[in-house]
Scaffold this active site. Structure first.
Site, PDB file in Angstrom:
ATOM      1  N   LYS A 114       0.800  -1.247  -0.051  1.00 25.45           N
ATOM      2  CA  LYS A 114       0.042  -0.094  -0.149  1.00 25.45           C
ATOM      3  C   LYS A 114       0.752   1.296   0.042  1.00 25.45           C
ATOM      4  O   LYS A 114       0.609   2.213  -0.546  1.00 25.45           O
ATOM      5  CB  LYS A 114      -0.905   0.098   1.169  1.00 25.45           C
ATOM      6  CG  LYS A 114      -2.012  -1.056   1.149  1.00 25.45           C
ATOM      7  CD  LYS A 114      -3.359  -0.801   2.145  1.00 25.45           C
ATOM      8  CE  LYS A 114      -4.374  -1.716   1.586  1.00 25.45           C
ATOM      9  NZ  LYS A 114      -5.313  -2.132   2.608  1.00 25.45           N
ATOM     10  N   LYS A 197      -4.612 -10.030  -7.090  1.00 24.71           N
ATOM     11  CA  LYS A 197      -6.014 -10.282  -6.529  1.00 24.71           C
ATOM     12  C   LYS A 197      -7.181  -9.400  -6.858  1.00 24.71           C
ATOM     13  O   LYS A 197      -6.797  -8.370  -7.365  1.00 24.71           O
ATOM     14  CB  LYS A 197      -5.581 -10.070  -4.983  1.00 24.71           C
ATOM     15  CG  LYS A 197      -6.320 -10.132  -3.886  1.00 24.71           C
ATOM     16  CD  LYS A 197      -5.953 -10.014  -2.407  1.00 24.71           C
ATOM     17  CE  LYS A 197      -5.957  -8.202  -2.490  1.00 24.71           C
ATOM     18  NZ  LYS A 197      -5.459  -7.602  -0.931  1.00 24.71           N
ATOM     19  N   LYS A 200     -10.285  -3.702  -4.411  1.00 24.97           N
ATOM     20  CA  LYS A 200     -11.066  -2.330  -4.713  1.00 24.97           C
ATOM     21  C   LYS A 200     -10.140  -1.390  -5.431  1.00 24.97           C
ATOM     22  O   LYS A 200     -10.961  -0.534  -5.886  1.00 24.97           O
ATOM     23  CB  LYS A 200     -11.440  -1.898  -3.185  1.00 24.97           C
ATOM     24  CG  LYS A 200     -12.396  -2.873  -2.179  1.00 24.97           C
ATOM     25  CD  LYS A 200     -12.669  -2.235  -0.793  1.00 24.97           C
ATOM     26  CE  LYS A 200     -13.151  -3.337   0.035  1.00 24.97           C
ATOM     27  NZ  LYS A 200     -13.138  -3.014   1.474  1.00 24.97           N
TER      28      LYS A 200
HETATM   29  P1  TYM Z   1     -10.609  -5.612   3.882  1.00 23.18           P
HETATM   30  O1  TYM Z   1     -11.656  -4.761   3.978  1.00 23.18           O
HETATM   31  O2  TYM Z   1      -9.626  -5.262   2.841  1.00 23.18           O
HETATM   32  O3  TYM Z   1     -11.436  -7.000   3.161  1.00 23.18           O
HETATM   33  C1  TYM Z   1     -12.397  -7.741   3.957  1.00 23.18           C
HETATM   34  C2  TYM Z   1     -12.559  -9.073   3.705  1.00 23.18           C
HETATM   35  O4  TYM Z   1     -12.375  -9.609   2.271  1.00 23.18           O
HETATM   36  C3  TYM Z   1     -11.047 -10.451   2.044  1.00 23.18           C
HETATM   37  N1  TYM Z   1     -10.745 -10.395   0.839  1.00 23.18           N
HETATM   38  C4  TYM Z   1     -10.703 -11.278   0.018  1.00 23.18           C
HETATM   39  N2  TYM Z   1     -10.919 -12.461   0.200  1.00 23.18           N
HETATM   40  C5  TYM Z   1     -10.852 -13.526  -1.139  1.00 23.18           C
HETATM   41  N3  TYM Z   1     -10.317 -12.933  -2.375  1.00 23.18           N
HETATM   42  C6  TYM Z   1     -10.102 -11.736  -2.442  1.00 23.18           C
HETATM   43  N4  TYM Z   1      -9.670 -11.017  -3.559  1.00 23.18           N
HETATM   44  C7  TYM Z   1     -10.193 -10.636  -1.202  1.00 23.18           C
HETATM   45  N5  TYM Z   1     -10.177  -9.376  -0.961  1.00 23.18           N
HETATM   46  C8  TYM Z   1     -10.288  -9.364   0.044  1.00 23.18           C
HETATM   47  C9  TYM Z   1     -10.122  -9.982   3.194  1.00 23.18           C
HETATM   48  O5  TYM Z   1      -9.137 -11.124   3.413  1.00 23.18           O
HETATM   49  C10 TYM Z   1     -11.129  -9.925   4.164  1.00 23.18           C
HETATM   50  O6  TYM Z   1     -11.464 -10.896   5.172  1.00 23.18           O
HETATM   51  N6  TYM Z   1      -7.943  -5.533   7.909  1.00 23.18           N
HETATM   52  C11 TYM Z   1      -9.102  -6.104   7.169  1.00 23.18           C
HETATM   53  C12 TYM Z   1     -10.097  -5.757   7.994  1.00 23.18           C
HETATM   54  C13 TYM Z   1     -10.263  -5.911   9.317  1.00 23.18           C
HETATM   55  C14 TYM Z   1     -10.305  -7.138  10.326  1.00 23.18           C
HETATM   56  C15 TYM Z   1     -10.246  -6.900  11.457  1.00 23.18           C
HETATM   57  C16 TYM Z   1     -10.576  -8.411   9.960  1.00 23.18           C
HETATM   58  C17 TYM Z   1      -9.775  -4.857  10.519  1.00 23.18           C
HETATM   59  N7  TYM Z   1     -10.072  -5.543  11.818  1.00 23.18           N
HETATM   60  C18 TYM Z   1     -10.440  -7.800  12.446  1.00 23.18           C
HETATM   61  C19 TYM Z   1     -10.707  -9.471  10.648  1.00 23.18           C
HETATM   62  C20 TYM Z   1     -10.471  -9.167  11.988  1.00 23.18           C
HETATM   63  C21 TYM Z   1      -9.179  -5.519   5.787  1.00 23.18           C
HETATM   64  O7  TYM Z   1      -8.488  -4.642   5.478  1.00 23.18           O
HETATM   65  O8  TYM Z   1      -9.935  -6.309   4.929  1.00 23.18           O
END
Ligand code: TYM
Length: 332
Positions: A114, A197, A200
């Site tokens: 990032k 991947k 967004k």
């Molecule tokens: P975030 O918002 O980027 O993504 C949310 C969830 O979606 C999953 N994900 C994917 N899974 C499969 N294929 C993909 N291409 C893909 N893109 C995203 C992510 O693995 C995630 O599970 N840091 C985290 C949010 C967070 C969190 C937490 C999660 C903050 N605190 C505590 C669990 C527990 C994040 O940025 O996810």
């Protein structure tokens, strides 16, 4: 007691990777859950690390609540809450910041991706992000964290922080949370490039499916999805070097609750246009009703507030109990 916790950043309408990699796993887990506490957080403080406009963030938090409900998270079976409604997340993040070695954060691959070349100008919050995520998880003493593969390193850091806290202040206070990363959809890839991947931040809208895409858009995106000219092989192992082909098979498998190899067998020897046709049908059946439900919930902010208030009350209660013990342990 099993306690499941996970979250998504409210940065706009989610894509199929978020749904299949995370939210669908949570919903499937709820079906099977008994004697289990389920907490699903809208991690708006995490979204602040890349804030573009505050009105948008407020709107996106509601949109995420609507999305959680539309995907099937029943407020009867789980608690949905906004991270910023529970002040203890940031309080615990500070305590953890004071025991987490910088070296651990320097290893985080997501930060490196990032920040890219802007390492001197990106904000401190982006660097400290995994510490806040550790606080999200450990504040509730969560035992299971269902996420996509890209979050594995962050959940492992939460385990390390828990271990450090236990050694420094209170033996066995935190259980080590388990990352739950299972099924064919833990890493859904871009529809334009099977080696990166679905995300967004990809500039091309054709690289991802959004949960609110209409029928024509869904069909167009799948028809345009990159594939190769070979027919579908009998197993995933035989398509080892065909990332785009594997991705479409994985998506169809995840949506239809099948094993990828079973999908390969069903379409063996057929061209990708046949599989794409089936995929479009399944996407229409699955996503179009969800898109409608998201719109429906977005017209009822009063109900969304009610769900979020109920979630925050439970989360604050649990967080308060744990924070009292944590503060005592660290001497404040
Ligand atoms: P975030 O918002 O980027 O993504 C949310 C969830 O979606 C999953 N994900 C994917 N899974 C499969 N294929 C993909 N291409 C893909 N893109 C995203 C992510 O693995 C995630 O599970 N840091 C985290 C949010 C967070 C969190 C937490 C999660 C903050 N605190 C505590 C669990 C527990 C994040 O940025 O996810």
């Amino acid at each position: 007691m099993k306690r499941v916790l996970s979250g998504v950043r409210p940065t706009g309408i989610i894509h199929l990777g978020n749904y299949l990699g995370a939210i669908k796993q949570w919903v499937d887990g709820l079906e099977a859950s008994k004697n289990q506490d389920n907490l699903f957080c809208i991690v708006d403080l995490h979204a602040l690390t890349t804030l573009e406009d505050s009105e948008n963030l407020r709107h996106n938090s509601y949109l995420m609540a609507a999305t959680y409900l539309a995907c099937g998270l029943s407020p009867e079976k789980c608690f949905i809450f906004r991270q910023s409604d529970v002040p203890a997340h940031t309080e615990l993040a500070w305590i953890f910041s004071c025991i987490t070695p910088m070296g651990w954060l320097n290893r985080m691959t997501q930060f490196k991706e990032k920040a890219g070349k802007n390492i001197e100008s990106v904000c401190l919050g982006l660097y400290a992000y995994p510490v806040l995520m550790a606080a999200d998880i450990l504040l509730y003493k969560a035992t299971h964290v269902p996420v996509g593969e890209d979050q594995k390193q962050h959940v492992e850091l939460a385990r390390d922080v828990a271990g450090m806290f236990n050694r420094r202040f209170a033996k066995d206070f935190f259980h080590l949370p388990e990352p739950v990363i299972t099924g064919p959809a833990t890493r859904i890839m871009s529809l334009r490039d099977g080696t990166s991947k679905m995300s967004k931040s990809d500039v091309s809208d054709y690289s991802r499916i959004h949960l609110t895409d209409d029928a024509d858009t869904l069909a167009r995106k799948i028809k345009k999805a990159k594939t190769d000219t070979d027919v579908i092989a009998a197993s995933m192992a035989l398509m080892e070097n065909r990332p785009e082909a594997r991705n479409l098979v994985n998506i169809l498998a995840a949506l239809t609750h099948k094993k990828p190899d079973a999908v390969c067998k069903a379409f063996e020897g057929k061209t990708f246009s046949v599989l794409k046709k089936a995929l479009i049908e399944v996407l229409h059946e699955t996503l179009l009703p969800m898109g409608e439900k998201i719109k429906h919930y977005m017209h009822d902010l009063f109900y969304l507030d009610h769900v979020l208030e109920k979630g925050a009350a439970h989360a604050n209660d649990l967080a308060g109990q744990h924070m009292t013990q944590i503060k005592k342990s660290v001497g404040i």
